[in-house]
Scaffold this motif. Sequence first.
Motif, PDB file in Angstrom:
ATOM      1  N   VAL A 171     -39.463 -14.328 -15.483  1.00 51.78           N
ATOM      2  CA  VAL A 171     -38.220 -14.516 -14.464  1.00 51.78           C
ATOM      3  C   VAL A 171     -38.886 -13.422 -13.460  1.00 51.78           C
ATOM      4  O   VAL A 171     -39.559 -12.278 -13.587  1.00 51.78           O
ATOM      5  CB  VAL A 171     -37.174 -13.794 -14.944  1.00 51.78           C
ATOM      6  N   SER A 172     -38.879 -14.073 -12.125  1.00 54.29           N
ATOM      7  CA  SER A 172     -39.466 -13.327 -10.901  1.00 54.29           C
ATOM      8  C   SER A 172     -38.731 -11.963 -10.740  1.00 54.29           C
ATOM      9  O   SER A 172     -37.578 -11.905 -10.973  1.00 54.29           O
ATOM     10  CB  SER A 172     -39.402 -14.084  -9.780  1.00 54.29           C
ATOM     11  N   LYS A 213     -37.712 -11.023  -7.807  1.00 59.07           N
ATOM     12  CA  LYS A 213     -36.915 -11.183  -6.964  1.00 59.07           C
ATOM     13  C   LYS A 213     -35.565 -11.738  -7.536  1.00 59.07           C
ATOM     14  O   LYS A 213     -34.325 -11.097  -7.234  1.00 59.07           O
ATOM     15  CB  LYS A 213     -37.201 -12.260  -6.091  1.00 59.07           C
ATOM     16  N   ARG A 214     -35.604 -12.673  -8.840  1.00 59.26           N
ATOM     17  CA  ARG A 214     -34.523 -12.976  -9.410  1.00 59.26           C
ATOM     18  C   ARG A 214     -34.039 -11.989 -10.253  1.00 59.26           C
ATOM     19  O   ARG A 214     -32.818 -11.779 -10.456  1.00 59.26           O
ATOM     20  CB  ARG A 214     -34.822 -14.050 -10.226  1.00 59.26           C
ATOM     21  N   ASP A 216     -31.287 -15.899 -17.205  1.00 64.35           N
ATOM     22  CA  ASP A 216     -31.529 -16.626 -15.920  1.00 64.35           C
ATOM     23  C   ASP A 216     -30.943 -18.265 -16.054  1.00 64.35           C
ATOM     24  O   ASP A 216     -30.769 -18.578 -15.024  1.00 64.35           O
ATOM     25  CB  ASP A 216     -32.877 -16.794 -15.645  1.00 64.35           C
ATOM     26  N   ASP A 241     -34.943 -14.477 -20.047  1.00 60.94           N
ATOM     27  CA  ASP A 241     -34.746 -15.841 -19.846  1.00 60.94           C
ATOM     28  C   ASP A 241     -33.618 -16.531 -20.226  1.00 60.94           C
ATOM     29  O   ASP A 241     -33.346 -17.673 -19.275  1.00 60.94           O
ATOM     30  CB  ASP A 241     -36.082 -16.659 -20.589  1.00 60.94           C
ATOM     31  N   THR A 248     -33.866  -8.773  -9.726  1.00 56.91           N
ATOM     32  CA  THR A 248     -33.245  -7.821  -8.712  1.00 56.91           C
ATOM     33  C   THR A 248     -31.823  -8.646  -8.511  1.00 56.91           C
ATOM     34  O   THR A 248     -30.599  -7.828  -8.172  1.00 56.91           O
ATOM     35  CB  THR A 248     -33.836  -7.757  -7.512  1.00 56.91           C
ATOM     36  N   GLN A 249     -31.758  -9.775  -8.167  1.00 58.75           N
ATOM     37  CA  GLN A 249     -30.467 -10.549  -7.881  1.00 58.75           C
ATOM     38  C   GLN A 249     -29.539 -10.533  -9.229  1.00 58.75           C
ATOM     39  O   GLN A 249     -28.473 -10.251  -8.802  1.00 58.75           O
ATOM     40  CB  GLN A 249     -30.698 -11.900  -7.559  1.00 58.75           C
ATOM     41  N   LEU A 250     -29.852 -10.582 -10.190  1.00 58.91           N
ATOM     42  CA  LEU A 250     -29.092 -10.553 -11.530  1.00 58.91           C
ATOM     43  C   LEU A 250     -28.509  -9.157 -11.476  1.00 58.91           C
ATOM     44  O   LEU A 250     -27.504  -9.063 -11.797  1.00 58.91           O
ATOM     45  CB  LEU A 250     -30.127 -10.881 -12.564  1.00 58.91           C
TER      46      LEU A 250
END
Length: 496
Positions: A95-96, A98-99, A293, A290, A101-103
């Motif tokens: 999981v990137s 950036k992703r 996400d 994972d 951080t968004q979560l």
Amino acid sequence: MLQFRIQLALCWLLGAVSLSTTRALSTPSSRTVAPGNSIIPGSSIAVKIDRAAAVSSRSLGDIKSVEQLIRNAQKDSRLSKREVEFTVHPLITTVSPKRITQLVERATVLNPDYVPTDFSTWYQVLFPEPESEDNQTLHDLLATLSGYQEVASCHPLGGGILPAVDPSNDPLFPSQGYMTPAGEGINALYAWGFPGGDGANTTIIDIERGWKLDHEDLVDANITLLAGLNVKDRYQSNYRHGTAVLGAMLMVDNNIGGVGIIPGAQGHVVGVTRVVGGGPFENYPEAILDAVDALGFGDAILLEIQVPDANGNMFPVEIIDAVFDAISLATSLGITVIEPAGNGQQDLDAPILCIGSATPASILNPSSPEFRDSGAIMVGAATSTIPRTRVLESNYGARIDVHAWGENILTASVAGSADDIDTYLPFDGTSGAAPIIAGAALSVQGMISANRGTKLDALALRDLIKIDGTPTSNPSVDKLGVQPDLRALIDGGHLL
């Protein structure tokens, strides 16, 4: 001088006979290992650094810093991997950043009590050597690390054990009694008479090691592998365990076999085994992220792993700090997490000595100042016959929210020397109780969705399924909470 605050964890896994692999959340591909061969994995350590403390101590708190810390520990340890090379990677690779951080930002908004975790501070250290059976060398490394001033805690990340599936110790139960009316079961048949009671409009991801996804009573459920490896190991326990778990929830309503508690739900699976740095290695936090996400508010994760403490007793997987961080993120995002209490015959109210920790801590005792709540639904196991009592192997304590059958759970299974024959056998333990509770929770969530057009967050659903449930015959001794009663929730107007 301010110190590094480092949390360490150890992971290792059993060898494999055949594997199916996929990149995270992509279409699965596969590779096959010849029968009789096995892949012996290396071991890994996960490291979390407090970057503020690292800067104050003139360290960058980066991969180079972790490398130096491990080299120091190698030199100082009596037994531990002194000459063994290793590599360092981010703990979460699928999981990137950036992703993630968004979560985390979204979880902070949805749950004001959520304490954000900076997952970029976690690293994994990979050793190419397979771990010995007693894991003594890595335990020695952990003991050395725990004695450093810079080390806040160290403990296993992996090394979880699947409770054994042993059909020979139970007569084949003639029906799926865990779905029958209250007193015995959870009253699933009654719930099927109401919109959403079959789990419609809900999604669940099972996280463990392996499954036979083309079982005759699962193939039409269209369960997909989203991330990680599908491992059928040389001990032949993974497929039997994972297939039984899926069967209790998701067996298709057709003319063969049985039927799951929530045949209307959509199921997926995520493997804890990963390939990174030449792997394979197990990485529970990455598997959870994972799943997070791929899911949304109101969906669910079932964690089917238990882990040992320093004395070899089995406990819920969240005693591992990195796993606790990942579960807390999931539940703060409104994703319900169902977690077996473990088959260790342990009182969870008592202090737990985690591997690598110098002193025990009462992290699962709600009355202790050391308690921490991940937000997961923790599940114990009871007998299937009246009067219902705690099964011998189940852990117990005030932290356990609910329980279900821990024996005679008729479900999908596999047989044969290659685990390639579809069959139906009894399942047991807290691993068997957890999918029953997952089914009950998503039956409730499906009916809430149908009635209100919305879904409950993780904590609200955890509270709701306890209402008017069925206790064991001696609740103060068994310490398992109640078994959910879907009819009581429906007839009591709690789902309107």
